[in-house]
Design an enzyme around this catalytic site. Sequence first.
Site, PDB file in Angstrom:
ATOM      1  N   TYR A 126       0.809  -1.215   0.000  1.00 53.31           N
ATOM      2  CA  TYR A 126       0.000   0.000   0.000  1.00 53.31           C
ATOM      3  C   TYR A 126       0.846   1.270   0.000  1.00 53.31           C
ATOM      4  O   TYR A 126       0.365   2.343  -0.361  1.00 53.31           O
ATOM      5  CB  TYR A 126      -0.938   0.026   1.206  1.00 53.31           C
ATOM      6  CG  TYR A 126      -2.047  -1.005   1.167  1.00 53.31           C
ATOM      7  CD1 TYR A 126      -2.367  -1.684  -0.003  1.00 53.31           C
ATOM      8  CD2 TYR A 126      -2.779  -1.301   2.305  1.00 53.31           C
ATOM      9  CE1 TYR A 126      -3.382  -2.621  -0.031  1.00 53.31           C
ATOM     10  CE2 TYR A 126      -3.799  -2.239   2.292  1.00 53.31           C
ATOM     11  CZ  TYR A 126      -4.096  -2.895   1.118  1.00 53.31           C
ATOM     12  OH  TYR A 126      -5.108  -3.825   1.097  1.00 53.31           O
ATOM     13  N   LYS A 164       3.659 -15.346   2.047  1.00 57.36           N
ATOM     14  CA  LYS A 164       3.630 -16.129   0.807  1.00 57.36           C
ATOM     15  C   LYS A 164       5.072 -16.357   0.359  1.00 57.36           C
ATOM     16  O   LYS A 164       5.488 -16.009  -0.748  1.00 57.36           O
ATOM     17  CB  LYS A 164       2.821 -15.383  -0.264  1.00 57.36           C
ATOM     18  CG  LYS A 164       2.480 -16.214  -1.501  1.00 57.36           C
ATOM     19  CD  LYS A 164       1.590 -17.395  -1.211  1.00 57.36           C
ATOM     20  CE  LYS A 164       1.201 -18.108  -2.510  1.00 57.36           C
ATOM     21  NZ  LYS A 164       0.465 -19.367  -2.260  1.00 57.36           N
ATOM     22  N   ASP A 166      -5.216  -6.945   5.790  1.00 57.64           N
ATOM     23  CA  ASP A 166      -6.455  -6.291   5.374  1.00 57.64           C
ATOM     24  C   ASP A 166      -7.504  -7.339   5.021  1.00 57.64           C
ATOM     25  O   ASP A 166      -8.670  -7.252   5.436  1.00 57.64           O
ATOM     26  CB  ASP A 166      -6.158  -5.394   4.174  1.00 57.64           C
ATOM     27  CG  ASP A 166      -7.283  -4.408   3.875  1.00 57.64           C
ATOM     28  OD1 ASP A 166      -8.312  -4.459   4.566  1.00 57.64           O
ATOM     29  OD2 ASP A 166      -7.127  -3.610   2.944  1.00 57.64           O
ATOM     30  N   ASP A 206      -2.969 -18.087   1.323  1.00 53.83           N
ATOM     31  CA  ASP A 206      -4.126 -18.788   0.761  1.00 53.83           C
ATOM     32  C   ASP A 206      -4.621 -19.872   1.706  1.00 53.83           C
ATOM     33  O   ASP A 206      -5.827 -20.048   1.896  1.00 53.83           O
ATOM     34  CB  ASP A 206      -3.809 -19.355  -0.625  1.00 53.83           C
ATOM     35  CG  ASP A 206      -2.453 -20.032  -0.705  1.00 53.83           C
ATOM     36  OD1 ASP A 206      -1.665 -19.962   0.267  1.00 53.83           O
ATOM     37  OD2 ASP A 206      -2.156 -20.631  -1.762  1.00 53.83           O
ATOM     38  N   ASP A 215     -10.811  -8.788   7.772  1.00 55.77           N
ATOM     39  CA  ASP A 215     -12.210  -8.690   7.368  1.00 55.77           C
ATOM     40  C   ASP A 215     -12.868 -10.067   7.338  1.00 55.77           C
ATOM     41  O   ASP A 215     -14.020 -10.230   7.763  1.00 55.77           O
ATOM     42  CB  ASP A 215     -12.324  -8.038   5.989  1.00 55.77           C
ATOM     43  CG  ASP A 215     -12.353  -6.520   6.078  1.00 55.77           C
ATOM     44  OD1 ASP A 215     -12.193  -5.986   7.188  1.00 55.77           O
ATOM     45  OD2 ASP A 215     -12.521  -5.864   5.041  1.00 55.77           O
TER      46      ASP A 215
END
Length: 400
Positions: A181, A232, A288, A264, A292
């Site tokens: 970001y 990852k 993020d 994942d 959620d």
Amino acid sequence: MALVSKQISRATQVAGRRMAAVRPAMASRVSRSARLNTVCKVHKICVLPGDGIGPEIMEVATQALSVAGGKEGETFEYKQCLIGGAAIDATGKPLPDETLEVAKQSNAVLLAAIGGYKWDTLPSAQRPERGLLAIRAGLNAFANLRPAIVPRQLADSSPLKRELVEGVDILIVRELVGGIYFGQPRGFGTNEKGERIGYNTDVYSEPEVERIARVAFEAARKRGKRLCSVEKSNVLEVSQLWKEVVIRVGAEYPDVELSHMYIDNAAMQLLRNPKYFDVIVTGNIFGDILSDEASMLAGSLGLLPSASISGSGPGIYEPVHGSAPDIAGKDLANPLAMVLSAAMMCRYDLAIPKVADRLEAAVNAVLDAGLRTADIYKAGTPNTRLVKCSEMGAELMKHL
């Protein structure tokens, strides 16, 4: 106290112990607030209602905060500022310079929600979300603490089976001011074929990973002593560095069981076996997504607060849900996460835990009374009643 009360109170109290133990600088900030409180009972709060349902839920939260504070002899001085889409409409910038300056001079920042369909077509650098990223960076709020708790009384609100989610208590520690970001270079260009491309850079330095890892290890030490690092590393070099640094920091915490999981797989396991997790530490974009997802284990984002903290200076306290533009202005929003965010602010940045206790007790009381906004209401559930945002606020005031 009802079980839901115990669980919500436990979550916020445990979070408080974590935050005080994270780093010496964090303890210094709490001490700074305590010293200020002995001199003056006026707490300067930067209030950012933002967009969508933000103004509705912020009104409930500040009213509740003022009433609870008054009961304990505490006074709040609110300075309302613009951020997000509202700031774009008024100033052309998602984070006006004045807003950041007011935030820096405040004891804490209370933020509701940012964004909406209205601004989706703007260039990425001018969208409301850039304001949120900018204030986090401007206050160096590098660690986001997001609990995902499923109280027994609300387990039936989850989209998953009750036996999977009942008793879930997860803390996600998300790095907040680095990663993709914020990484450079970023932007648009043209490739060798003359085709238009967009690109972003996911980058972390060793010190950035070290400091968020320590926050997470200290949190795990205060909880179940289990930490899962999510990355990852099988395909991303930045994740390989992340994993290497987390392992190195982990050697300083032999009492904490460290595990690793690819993003994942972690996303899948949060739905398949959420009780496996105690504390999760991960980077900005993965955090993020996972936070959620985890928050929906309880069936709604409307009950979950969060804290974005730094080593010193004001923290940012906000509910984990978004601006919900589809219900904005319809008196349908759930204000409880906003109120609980205010409680977290009182407990940790302002060092006035008795005010936090009053706010949490009021939230617990309305839930125990069966009051439910649309996001947590399930038709046919005994002893529950569907209420609007304003009605929930009025009931909170009665219990305060």
